[in-house]
Design an enzyme around this catalytic site. Sequence first.
Site, PDB file in Angstrom:
ATOM      1  N   GLU A  31      46.194 -31.091  33.250  1.00 52.31           N
ATOM      2  CA  GLU A  31      45.877 -30.989  31.821  1.00 52.31           C
ATOM      3  C   GLU A  31      46.041 -32.359  31.178  1.00 52.31           C
ATOM      4  O   GLU A  31      47.077 -32.996  31.308  1.00 52.31           O
ATOM      5  CB  GLU A  31      46.786 -29.950  31.154  1.00 52.31           C
ATOM      6  N   ALA A  46      40.460 -15.896  17.170  1.00 54.41           N
ATOM      7  CA  ALA A  46      41.566 -15.125  17.737  1.00 54.41           C
ATOM      8  C   ALA A  46      41.214 -13.647  17.888  1.00 54.41           C
ATOM      9  O   ALA A  46      42.052 -12.775  17.732  1.00 54.41           O
ATOM     10  CB  ALA A  46      42.831 -15.306  16.900  1.00 54.41           C
ATOM     11  N   HIS A  49      36.620  -9.688  21.470  1.00 54.73           N
ATOM     12  CA  HIS A  49      35.407  -8.954  21.080  1.00 54.73           C
ATOM     13  C   HIS A  49      35.189  -7.734  21.963  1.00 54.73           C
ATOM     14  O   HIS A  49      35.474  -7.755  23.154  1.00 54.73           O
ATOM     15  CB  HIS A  49      34.195  -9.884  21.184  1.00 54.73           C
ATOM     16  N   ARG A 311      33.161 -25.158  19.647  1.00 48.59           N
ATOM     17  CA  ARG A 311      32.671 -24.251  20.687  1.00 48.59           C
ATOM     18  C   ARG A 311      32.047 -25.100  21.799  1.00 48.59           C
ATOM     19  O   ARG A 311      31.338 -26.067  21.514  1.00 48.59           O
ATOM     20  CB  ARG A 311      31.599 -23.328  20.131  1.00 48.59           C
ATOM     21  N   SER A 340      37.830 -13.737  24.905  1.00 49.88           N
ATOM     22  CA  SER A 340      37.768 -12.318  25.254  1.00 49.88           C
ATOM     23  C   SER A 340      37.549 -12.117  26.750  1.00 49.88           C
ATOM     24  O   SER A 340      38.043 -11.161  27.333  1.00 49.88           O
ATOM     25  CB  SER A 340      36.607 -11.642  24.515  1.00 49.88           C
ATOM     26  N   CYS A 400      60.283 -19.357   5.915  1.00 48.66           N
ATOM     27  CA  CYS A 400      59.086 -18.555   5.605  1.00 48.66           C
ATOM     28  C   CYS A 400      58.852 -17.474   6.659  1.00 48.66           C
ATOM     29  O   CYS A 400      58.470 -16.358   6.349  1.00 48.66           O
ATOM     30  CB  CYS A 400      57.851 -19.444   5.505  1.00 48.66           C
TER      31      CYS A 400
END
Lengths: 486, 319
Positions: A31, A46, A49, A311, A340, A400
């Site tokens: 990586e 996120a 589908h 993309r 997905s 938070c």
Amino acid sequence: MFDVAIIGAGIVGAATAYELSRYNLNVVVLERENDVALGATKANSAVIHAGYDPSPGTLMAKLDVKSVAITKELCAKLDVPHKQCGAMVLALSDEEVEIVEFLYNQALENGVKDTHILSKEEVLHLEPNVSRDVAAALHAPTAMIVDPWEYTLALAETAMRNGVEIRFETEVTGITSTERGYKITVNAAETVETRILINAAGLYADDIHNMVAKPDFTISPAKGEYWLLDKSEGARVSCVLFQCPSKAGKGVLVTPTVHGNLLVGPGNIPAMDKDDVSTTADELKYVRDTAKKSVPEIDFSAVIRSFSGNRAQTEHSDFIIREAAPGFIDLAGIKSPGLSSAPAIAKMAATMISDCGVELQEKESFIDSRRRIRFNTLSPEQKAALIESDPLYGRVICRCETVTEGEIRDALLSPIPPRSVDAVKRRTNAGMGRCQGGFCGPRVLEILAKHYGIDRVDVLQDRAGTFVLTSKTKEFATTTTDKVSF
Amino acid sequence: MIQHTHYQLIVVGGGPAGMAAALAAWDEGLTRILVVERDFMLGGILNQCIHTGFGIEYFEEVLTGPEYAWRFVSMVHDTDIEVLTDTMVLSVSEDKTVHLAGKKAGFLVLTADSVVMATGCRERARGALGIAGTRPAGVITAGTAQRYVNIEGYMPGTRFVIIGSGDVGLIMARRMTLEGAKVLCVVEILPRPGGLLRNVVQCLYDFEIPLLLSHTVTDIRGRERVEEVIVSQVDGNRNAIPGTEQSFSCDTVLLSAGLIPENELLNAAGIGIESSKIQTSAPGIFVCGNALQVHDIVDNVTLEAQRAGIEAANFVGCL
């Protein structure tokens, strides 16, 4: 000599590493960045589908539909925040009802379970904040939302616990084929040898491909810009709301996130280059105005962040998954629905490796579970018991999101420890809330410095080079006056 | 085992508002008072405000933030008001049950006759401003920068553009200059400065730092750190006027574009706040200081918080 080397630790690389870690194989992941999921996996909708969108017969259709059930199971096993909240495609005019009907038939052909068409009244009953212009909608109850970073991290961590090696800040700079496989040059210095090479380099998959095989595709990154809104807007919708797809893609969606925020986006414009994730005022405005056609009442004064992601679009309409040269497998052009489809892509890759003559022998003991402590989800009794067992869970660092020092410590002791302030955020949610790290940032930075035994000026915000601080105070005044012109 | 204790008054927040409220309630005769502070010491944001200008109205003296805070800390120490530091309040409910957690305190469930919320405010972050561009390191809110410089002794940058002319931004323009950094300009979208006139004069004019009124930042550029900021003039509707772009080469953007009251605990409990009213929708629960409304000067926070403390004491007296 490795059996398999995977280039890229995004969702595809991580899912493949996890899948291969079931077997007695010597696997390495290379990586370029200092963490997993820093490319296309980092910034997207996120959404898992349901699979009604891709054309029947494509890899995208097959792998997406196949992955839905696997993803749900994986998330449950590996403690990844997810929610099967379902999705709707809204027809916002009578003309668009035809598109919804087309998608319904496509869903049937693709084998998507439980889809049906909702009337205007049914839509407004389920989603009262949807525009009154809605004429009908396709409902796909199997669609899910997920935390894409923790999903990738969970897969990568589990792969590591099963013996996979992951090397960060390791950029592939050259590849030559050898008698037994491939010799990979990394950081223009060291070499790594492997029998099988898997190209899961995301936006850079064409560059990697071209190091080995004849160039036959180009990645032209398509930028999607998003707004993230405060939890005060999180209940505005309960499922993922798409507009009817057009040539430009699936259009702007409005969705809850697993953390309880509201996410609005993406737009679709060409990126200047693969690393160009800048936002633009015009496109953000377009996203906002378009989203309001679905849900007019969204309160954009509650925005806490805007961002964009790219993309991995190619000139081919489908994913590019193939053995492009002997023992060299492309998992390329993985645009939506890539997140997905990742588990099924990984299984397909394993089959292809086996077809290359590598024996896949299952390990006797495969670790297939993962748990982490999430303080703010616990009951008062559990919180009390936890703090009693370890007082560090009593110290709240991020107010938070109510993230404790104990959870940050856990992340630092995990198989892939965070190297930056944002990496802590991706693992624990510290800094993810409405103040965006204004209060907890300095404390997280201090914890990182202490843990790694480094000075605070050496702590990173995110990837390499993103230093938060520039010097100590008096040091600055005495050493740099010559550089500053008054 | 969860420890349960009962107080007459629990004050959430140990900054100037919390301390003044607790002391006022003590003076009114309450004896069982607890102040909960998430930081390691009392004083709140005053501890990082090392500039002067505090107390001119209340003490008729010019004090620094820590000096102003310390006067109240000493007064608290002279009473039997209990203080829990390094402890976070996790929830407050309408029936005045308070959940809190701390490394030393553990997990506590406390009940009280009255509660004063003195939780202060937070800064508007970049996302809320919707500034386009890349997302490099070096974009930081003014208050966070103030903490780095004044408490931790670190510089968050060398060449600054400051967005917003709120008081914290003005103060930080001077502070960074005194530390040897270069502040290129302060950019304000409105036709008038946001902060106090005395700060505009003492922090900008005295140091010849340009204040660009009716201007906004339209683009932030840079890959690892900020490299460049594009500033444009705006029209009467606050829209950038094309052709007016100026480029500033810098490594840091400081944000001082508004403070937002922090009322998340009340919101989570479904307890409402009416504008400028100390009494919340829940009987016996009060709110004061910057959590109620953002004040220009701390002296006014003190006065408002004292009223909250007295109201809490009266409420307990009426039980």
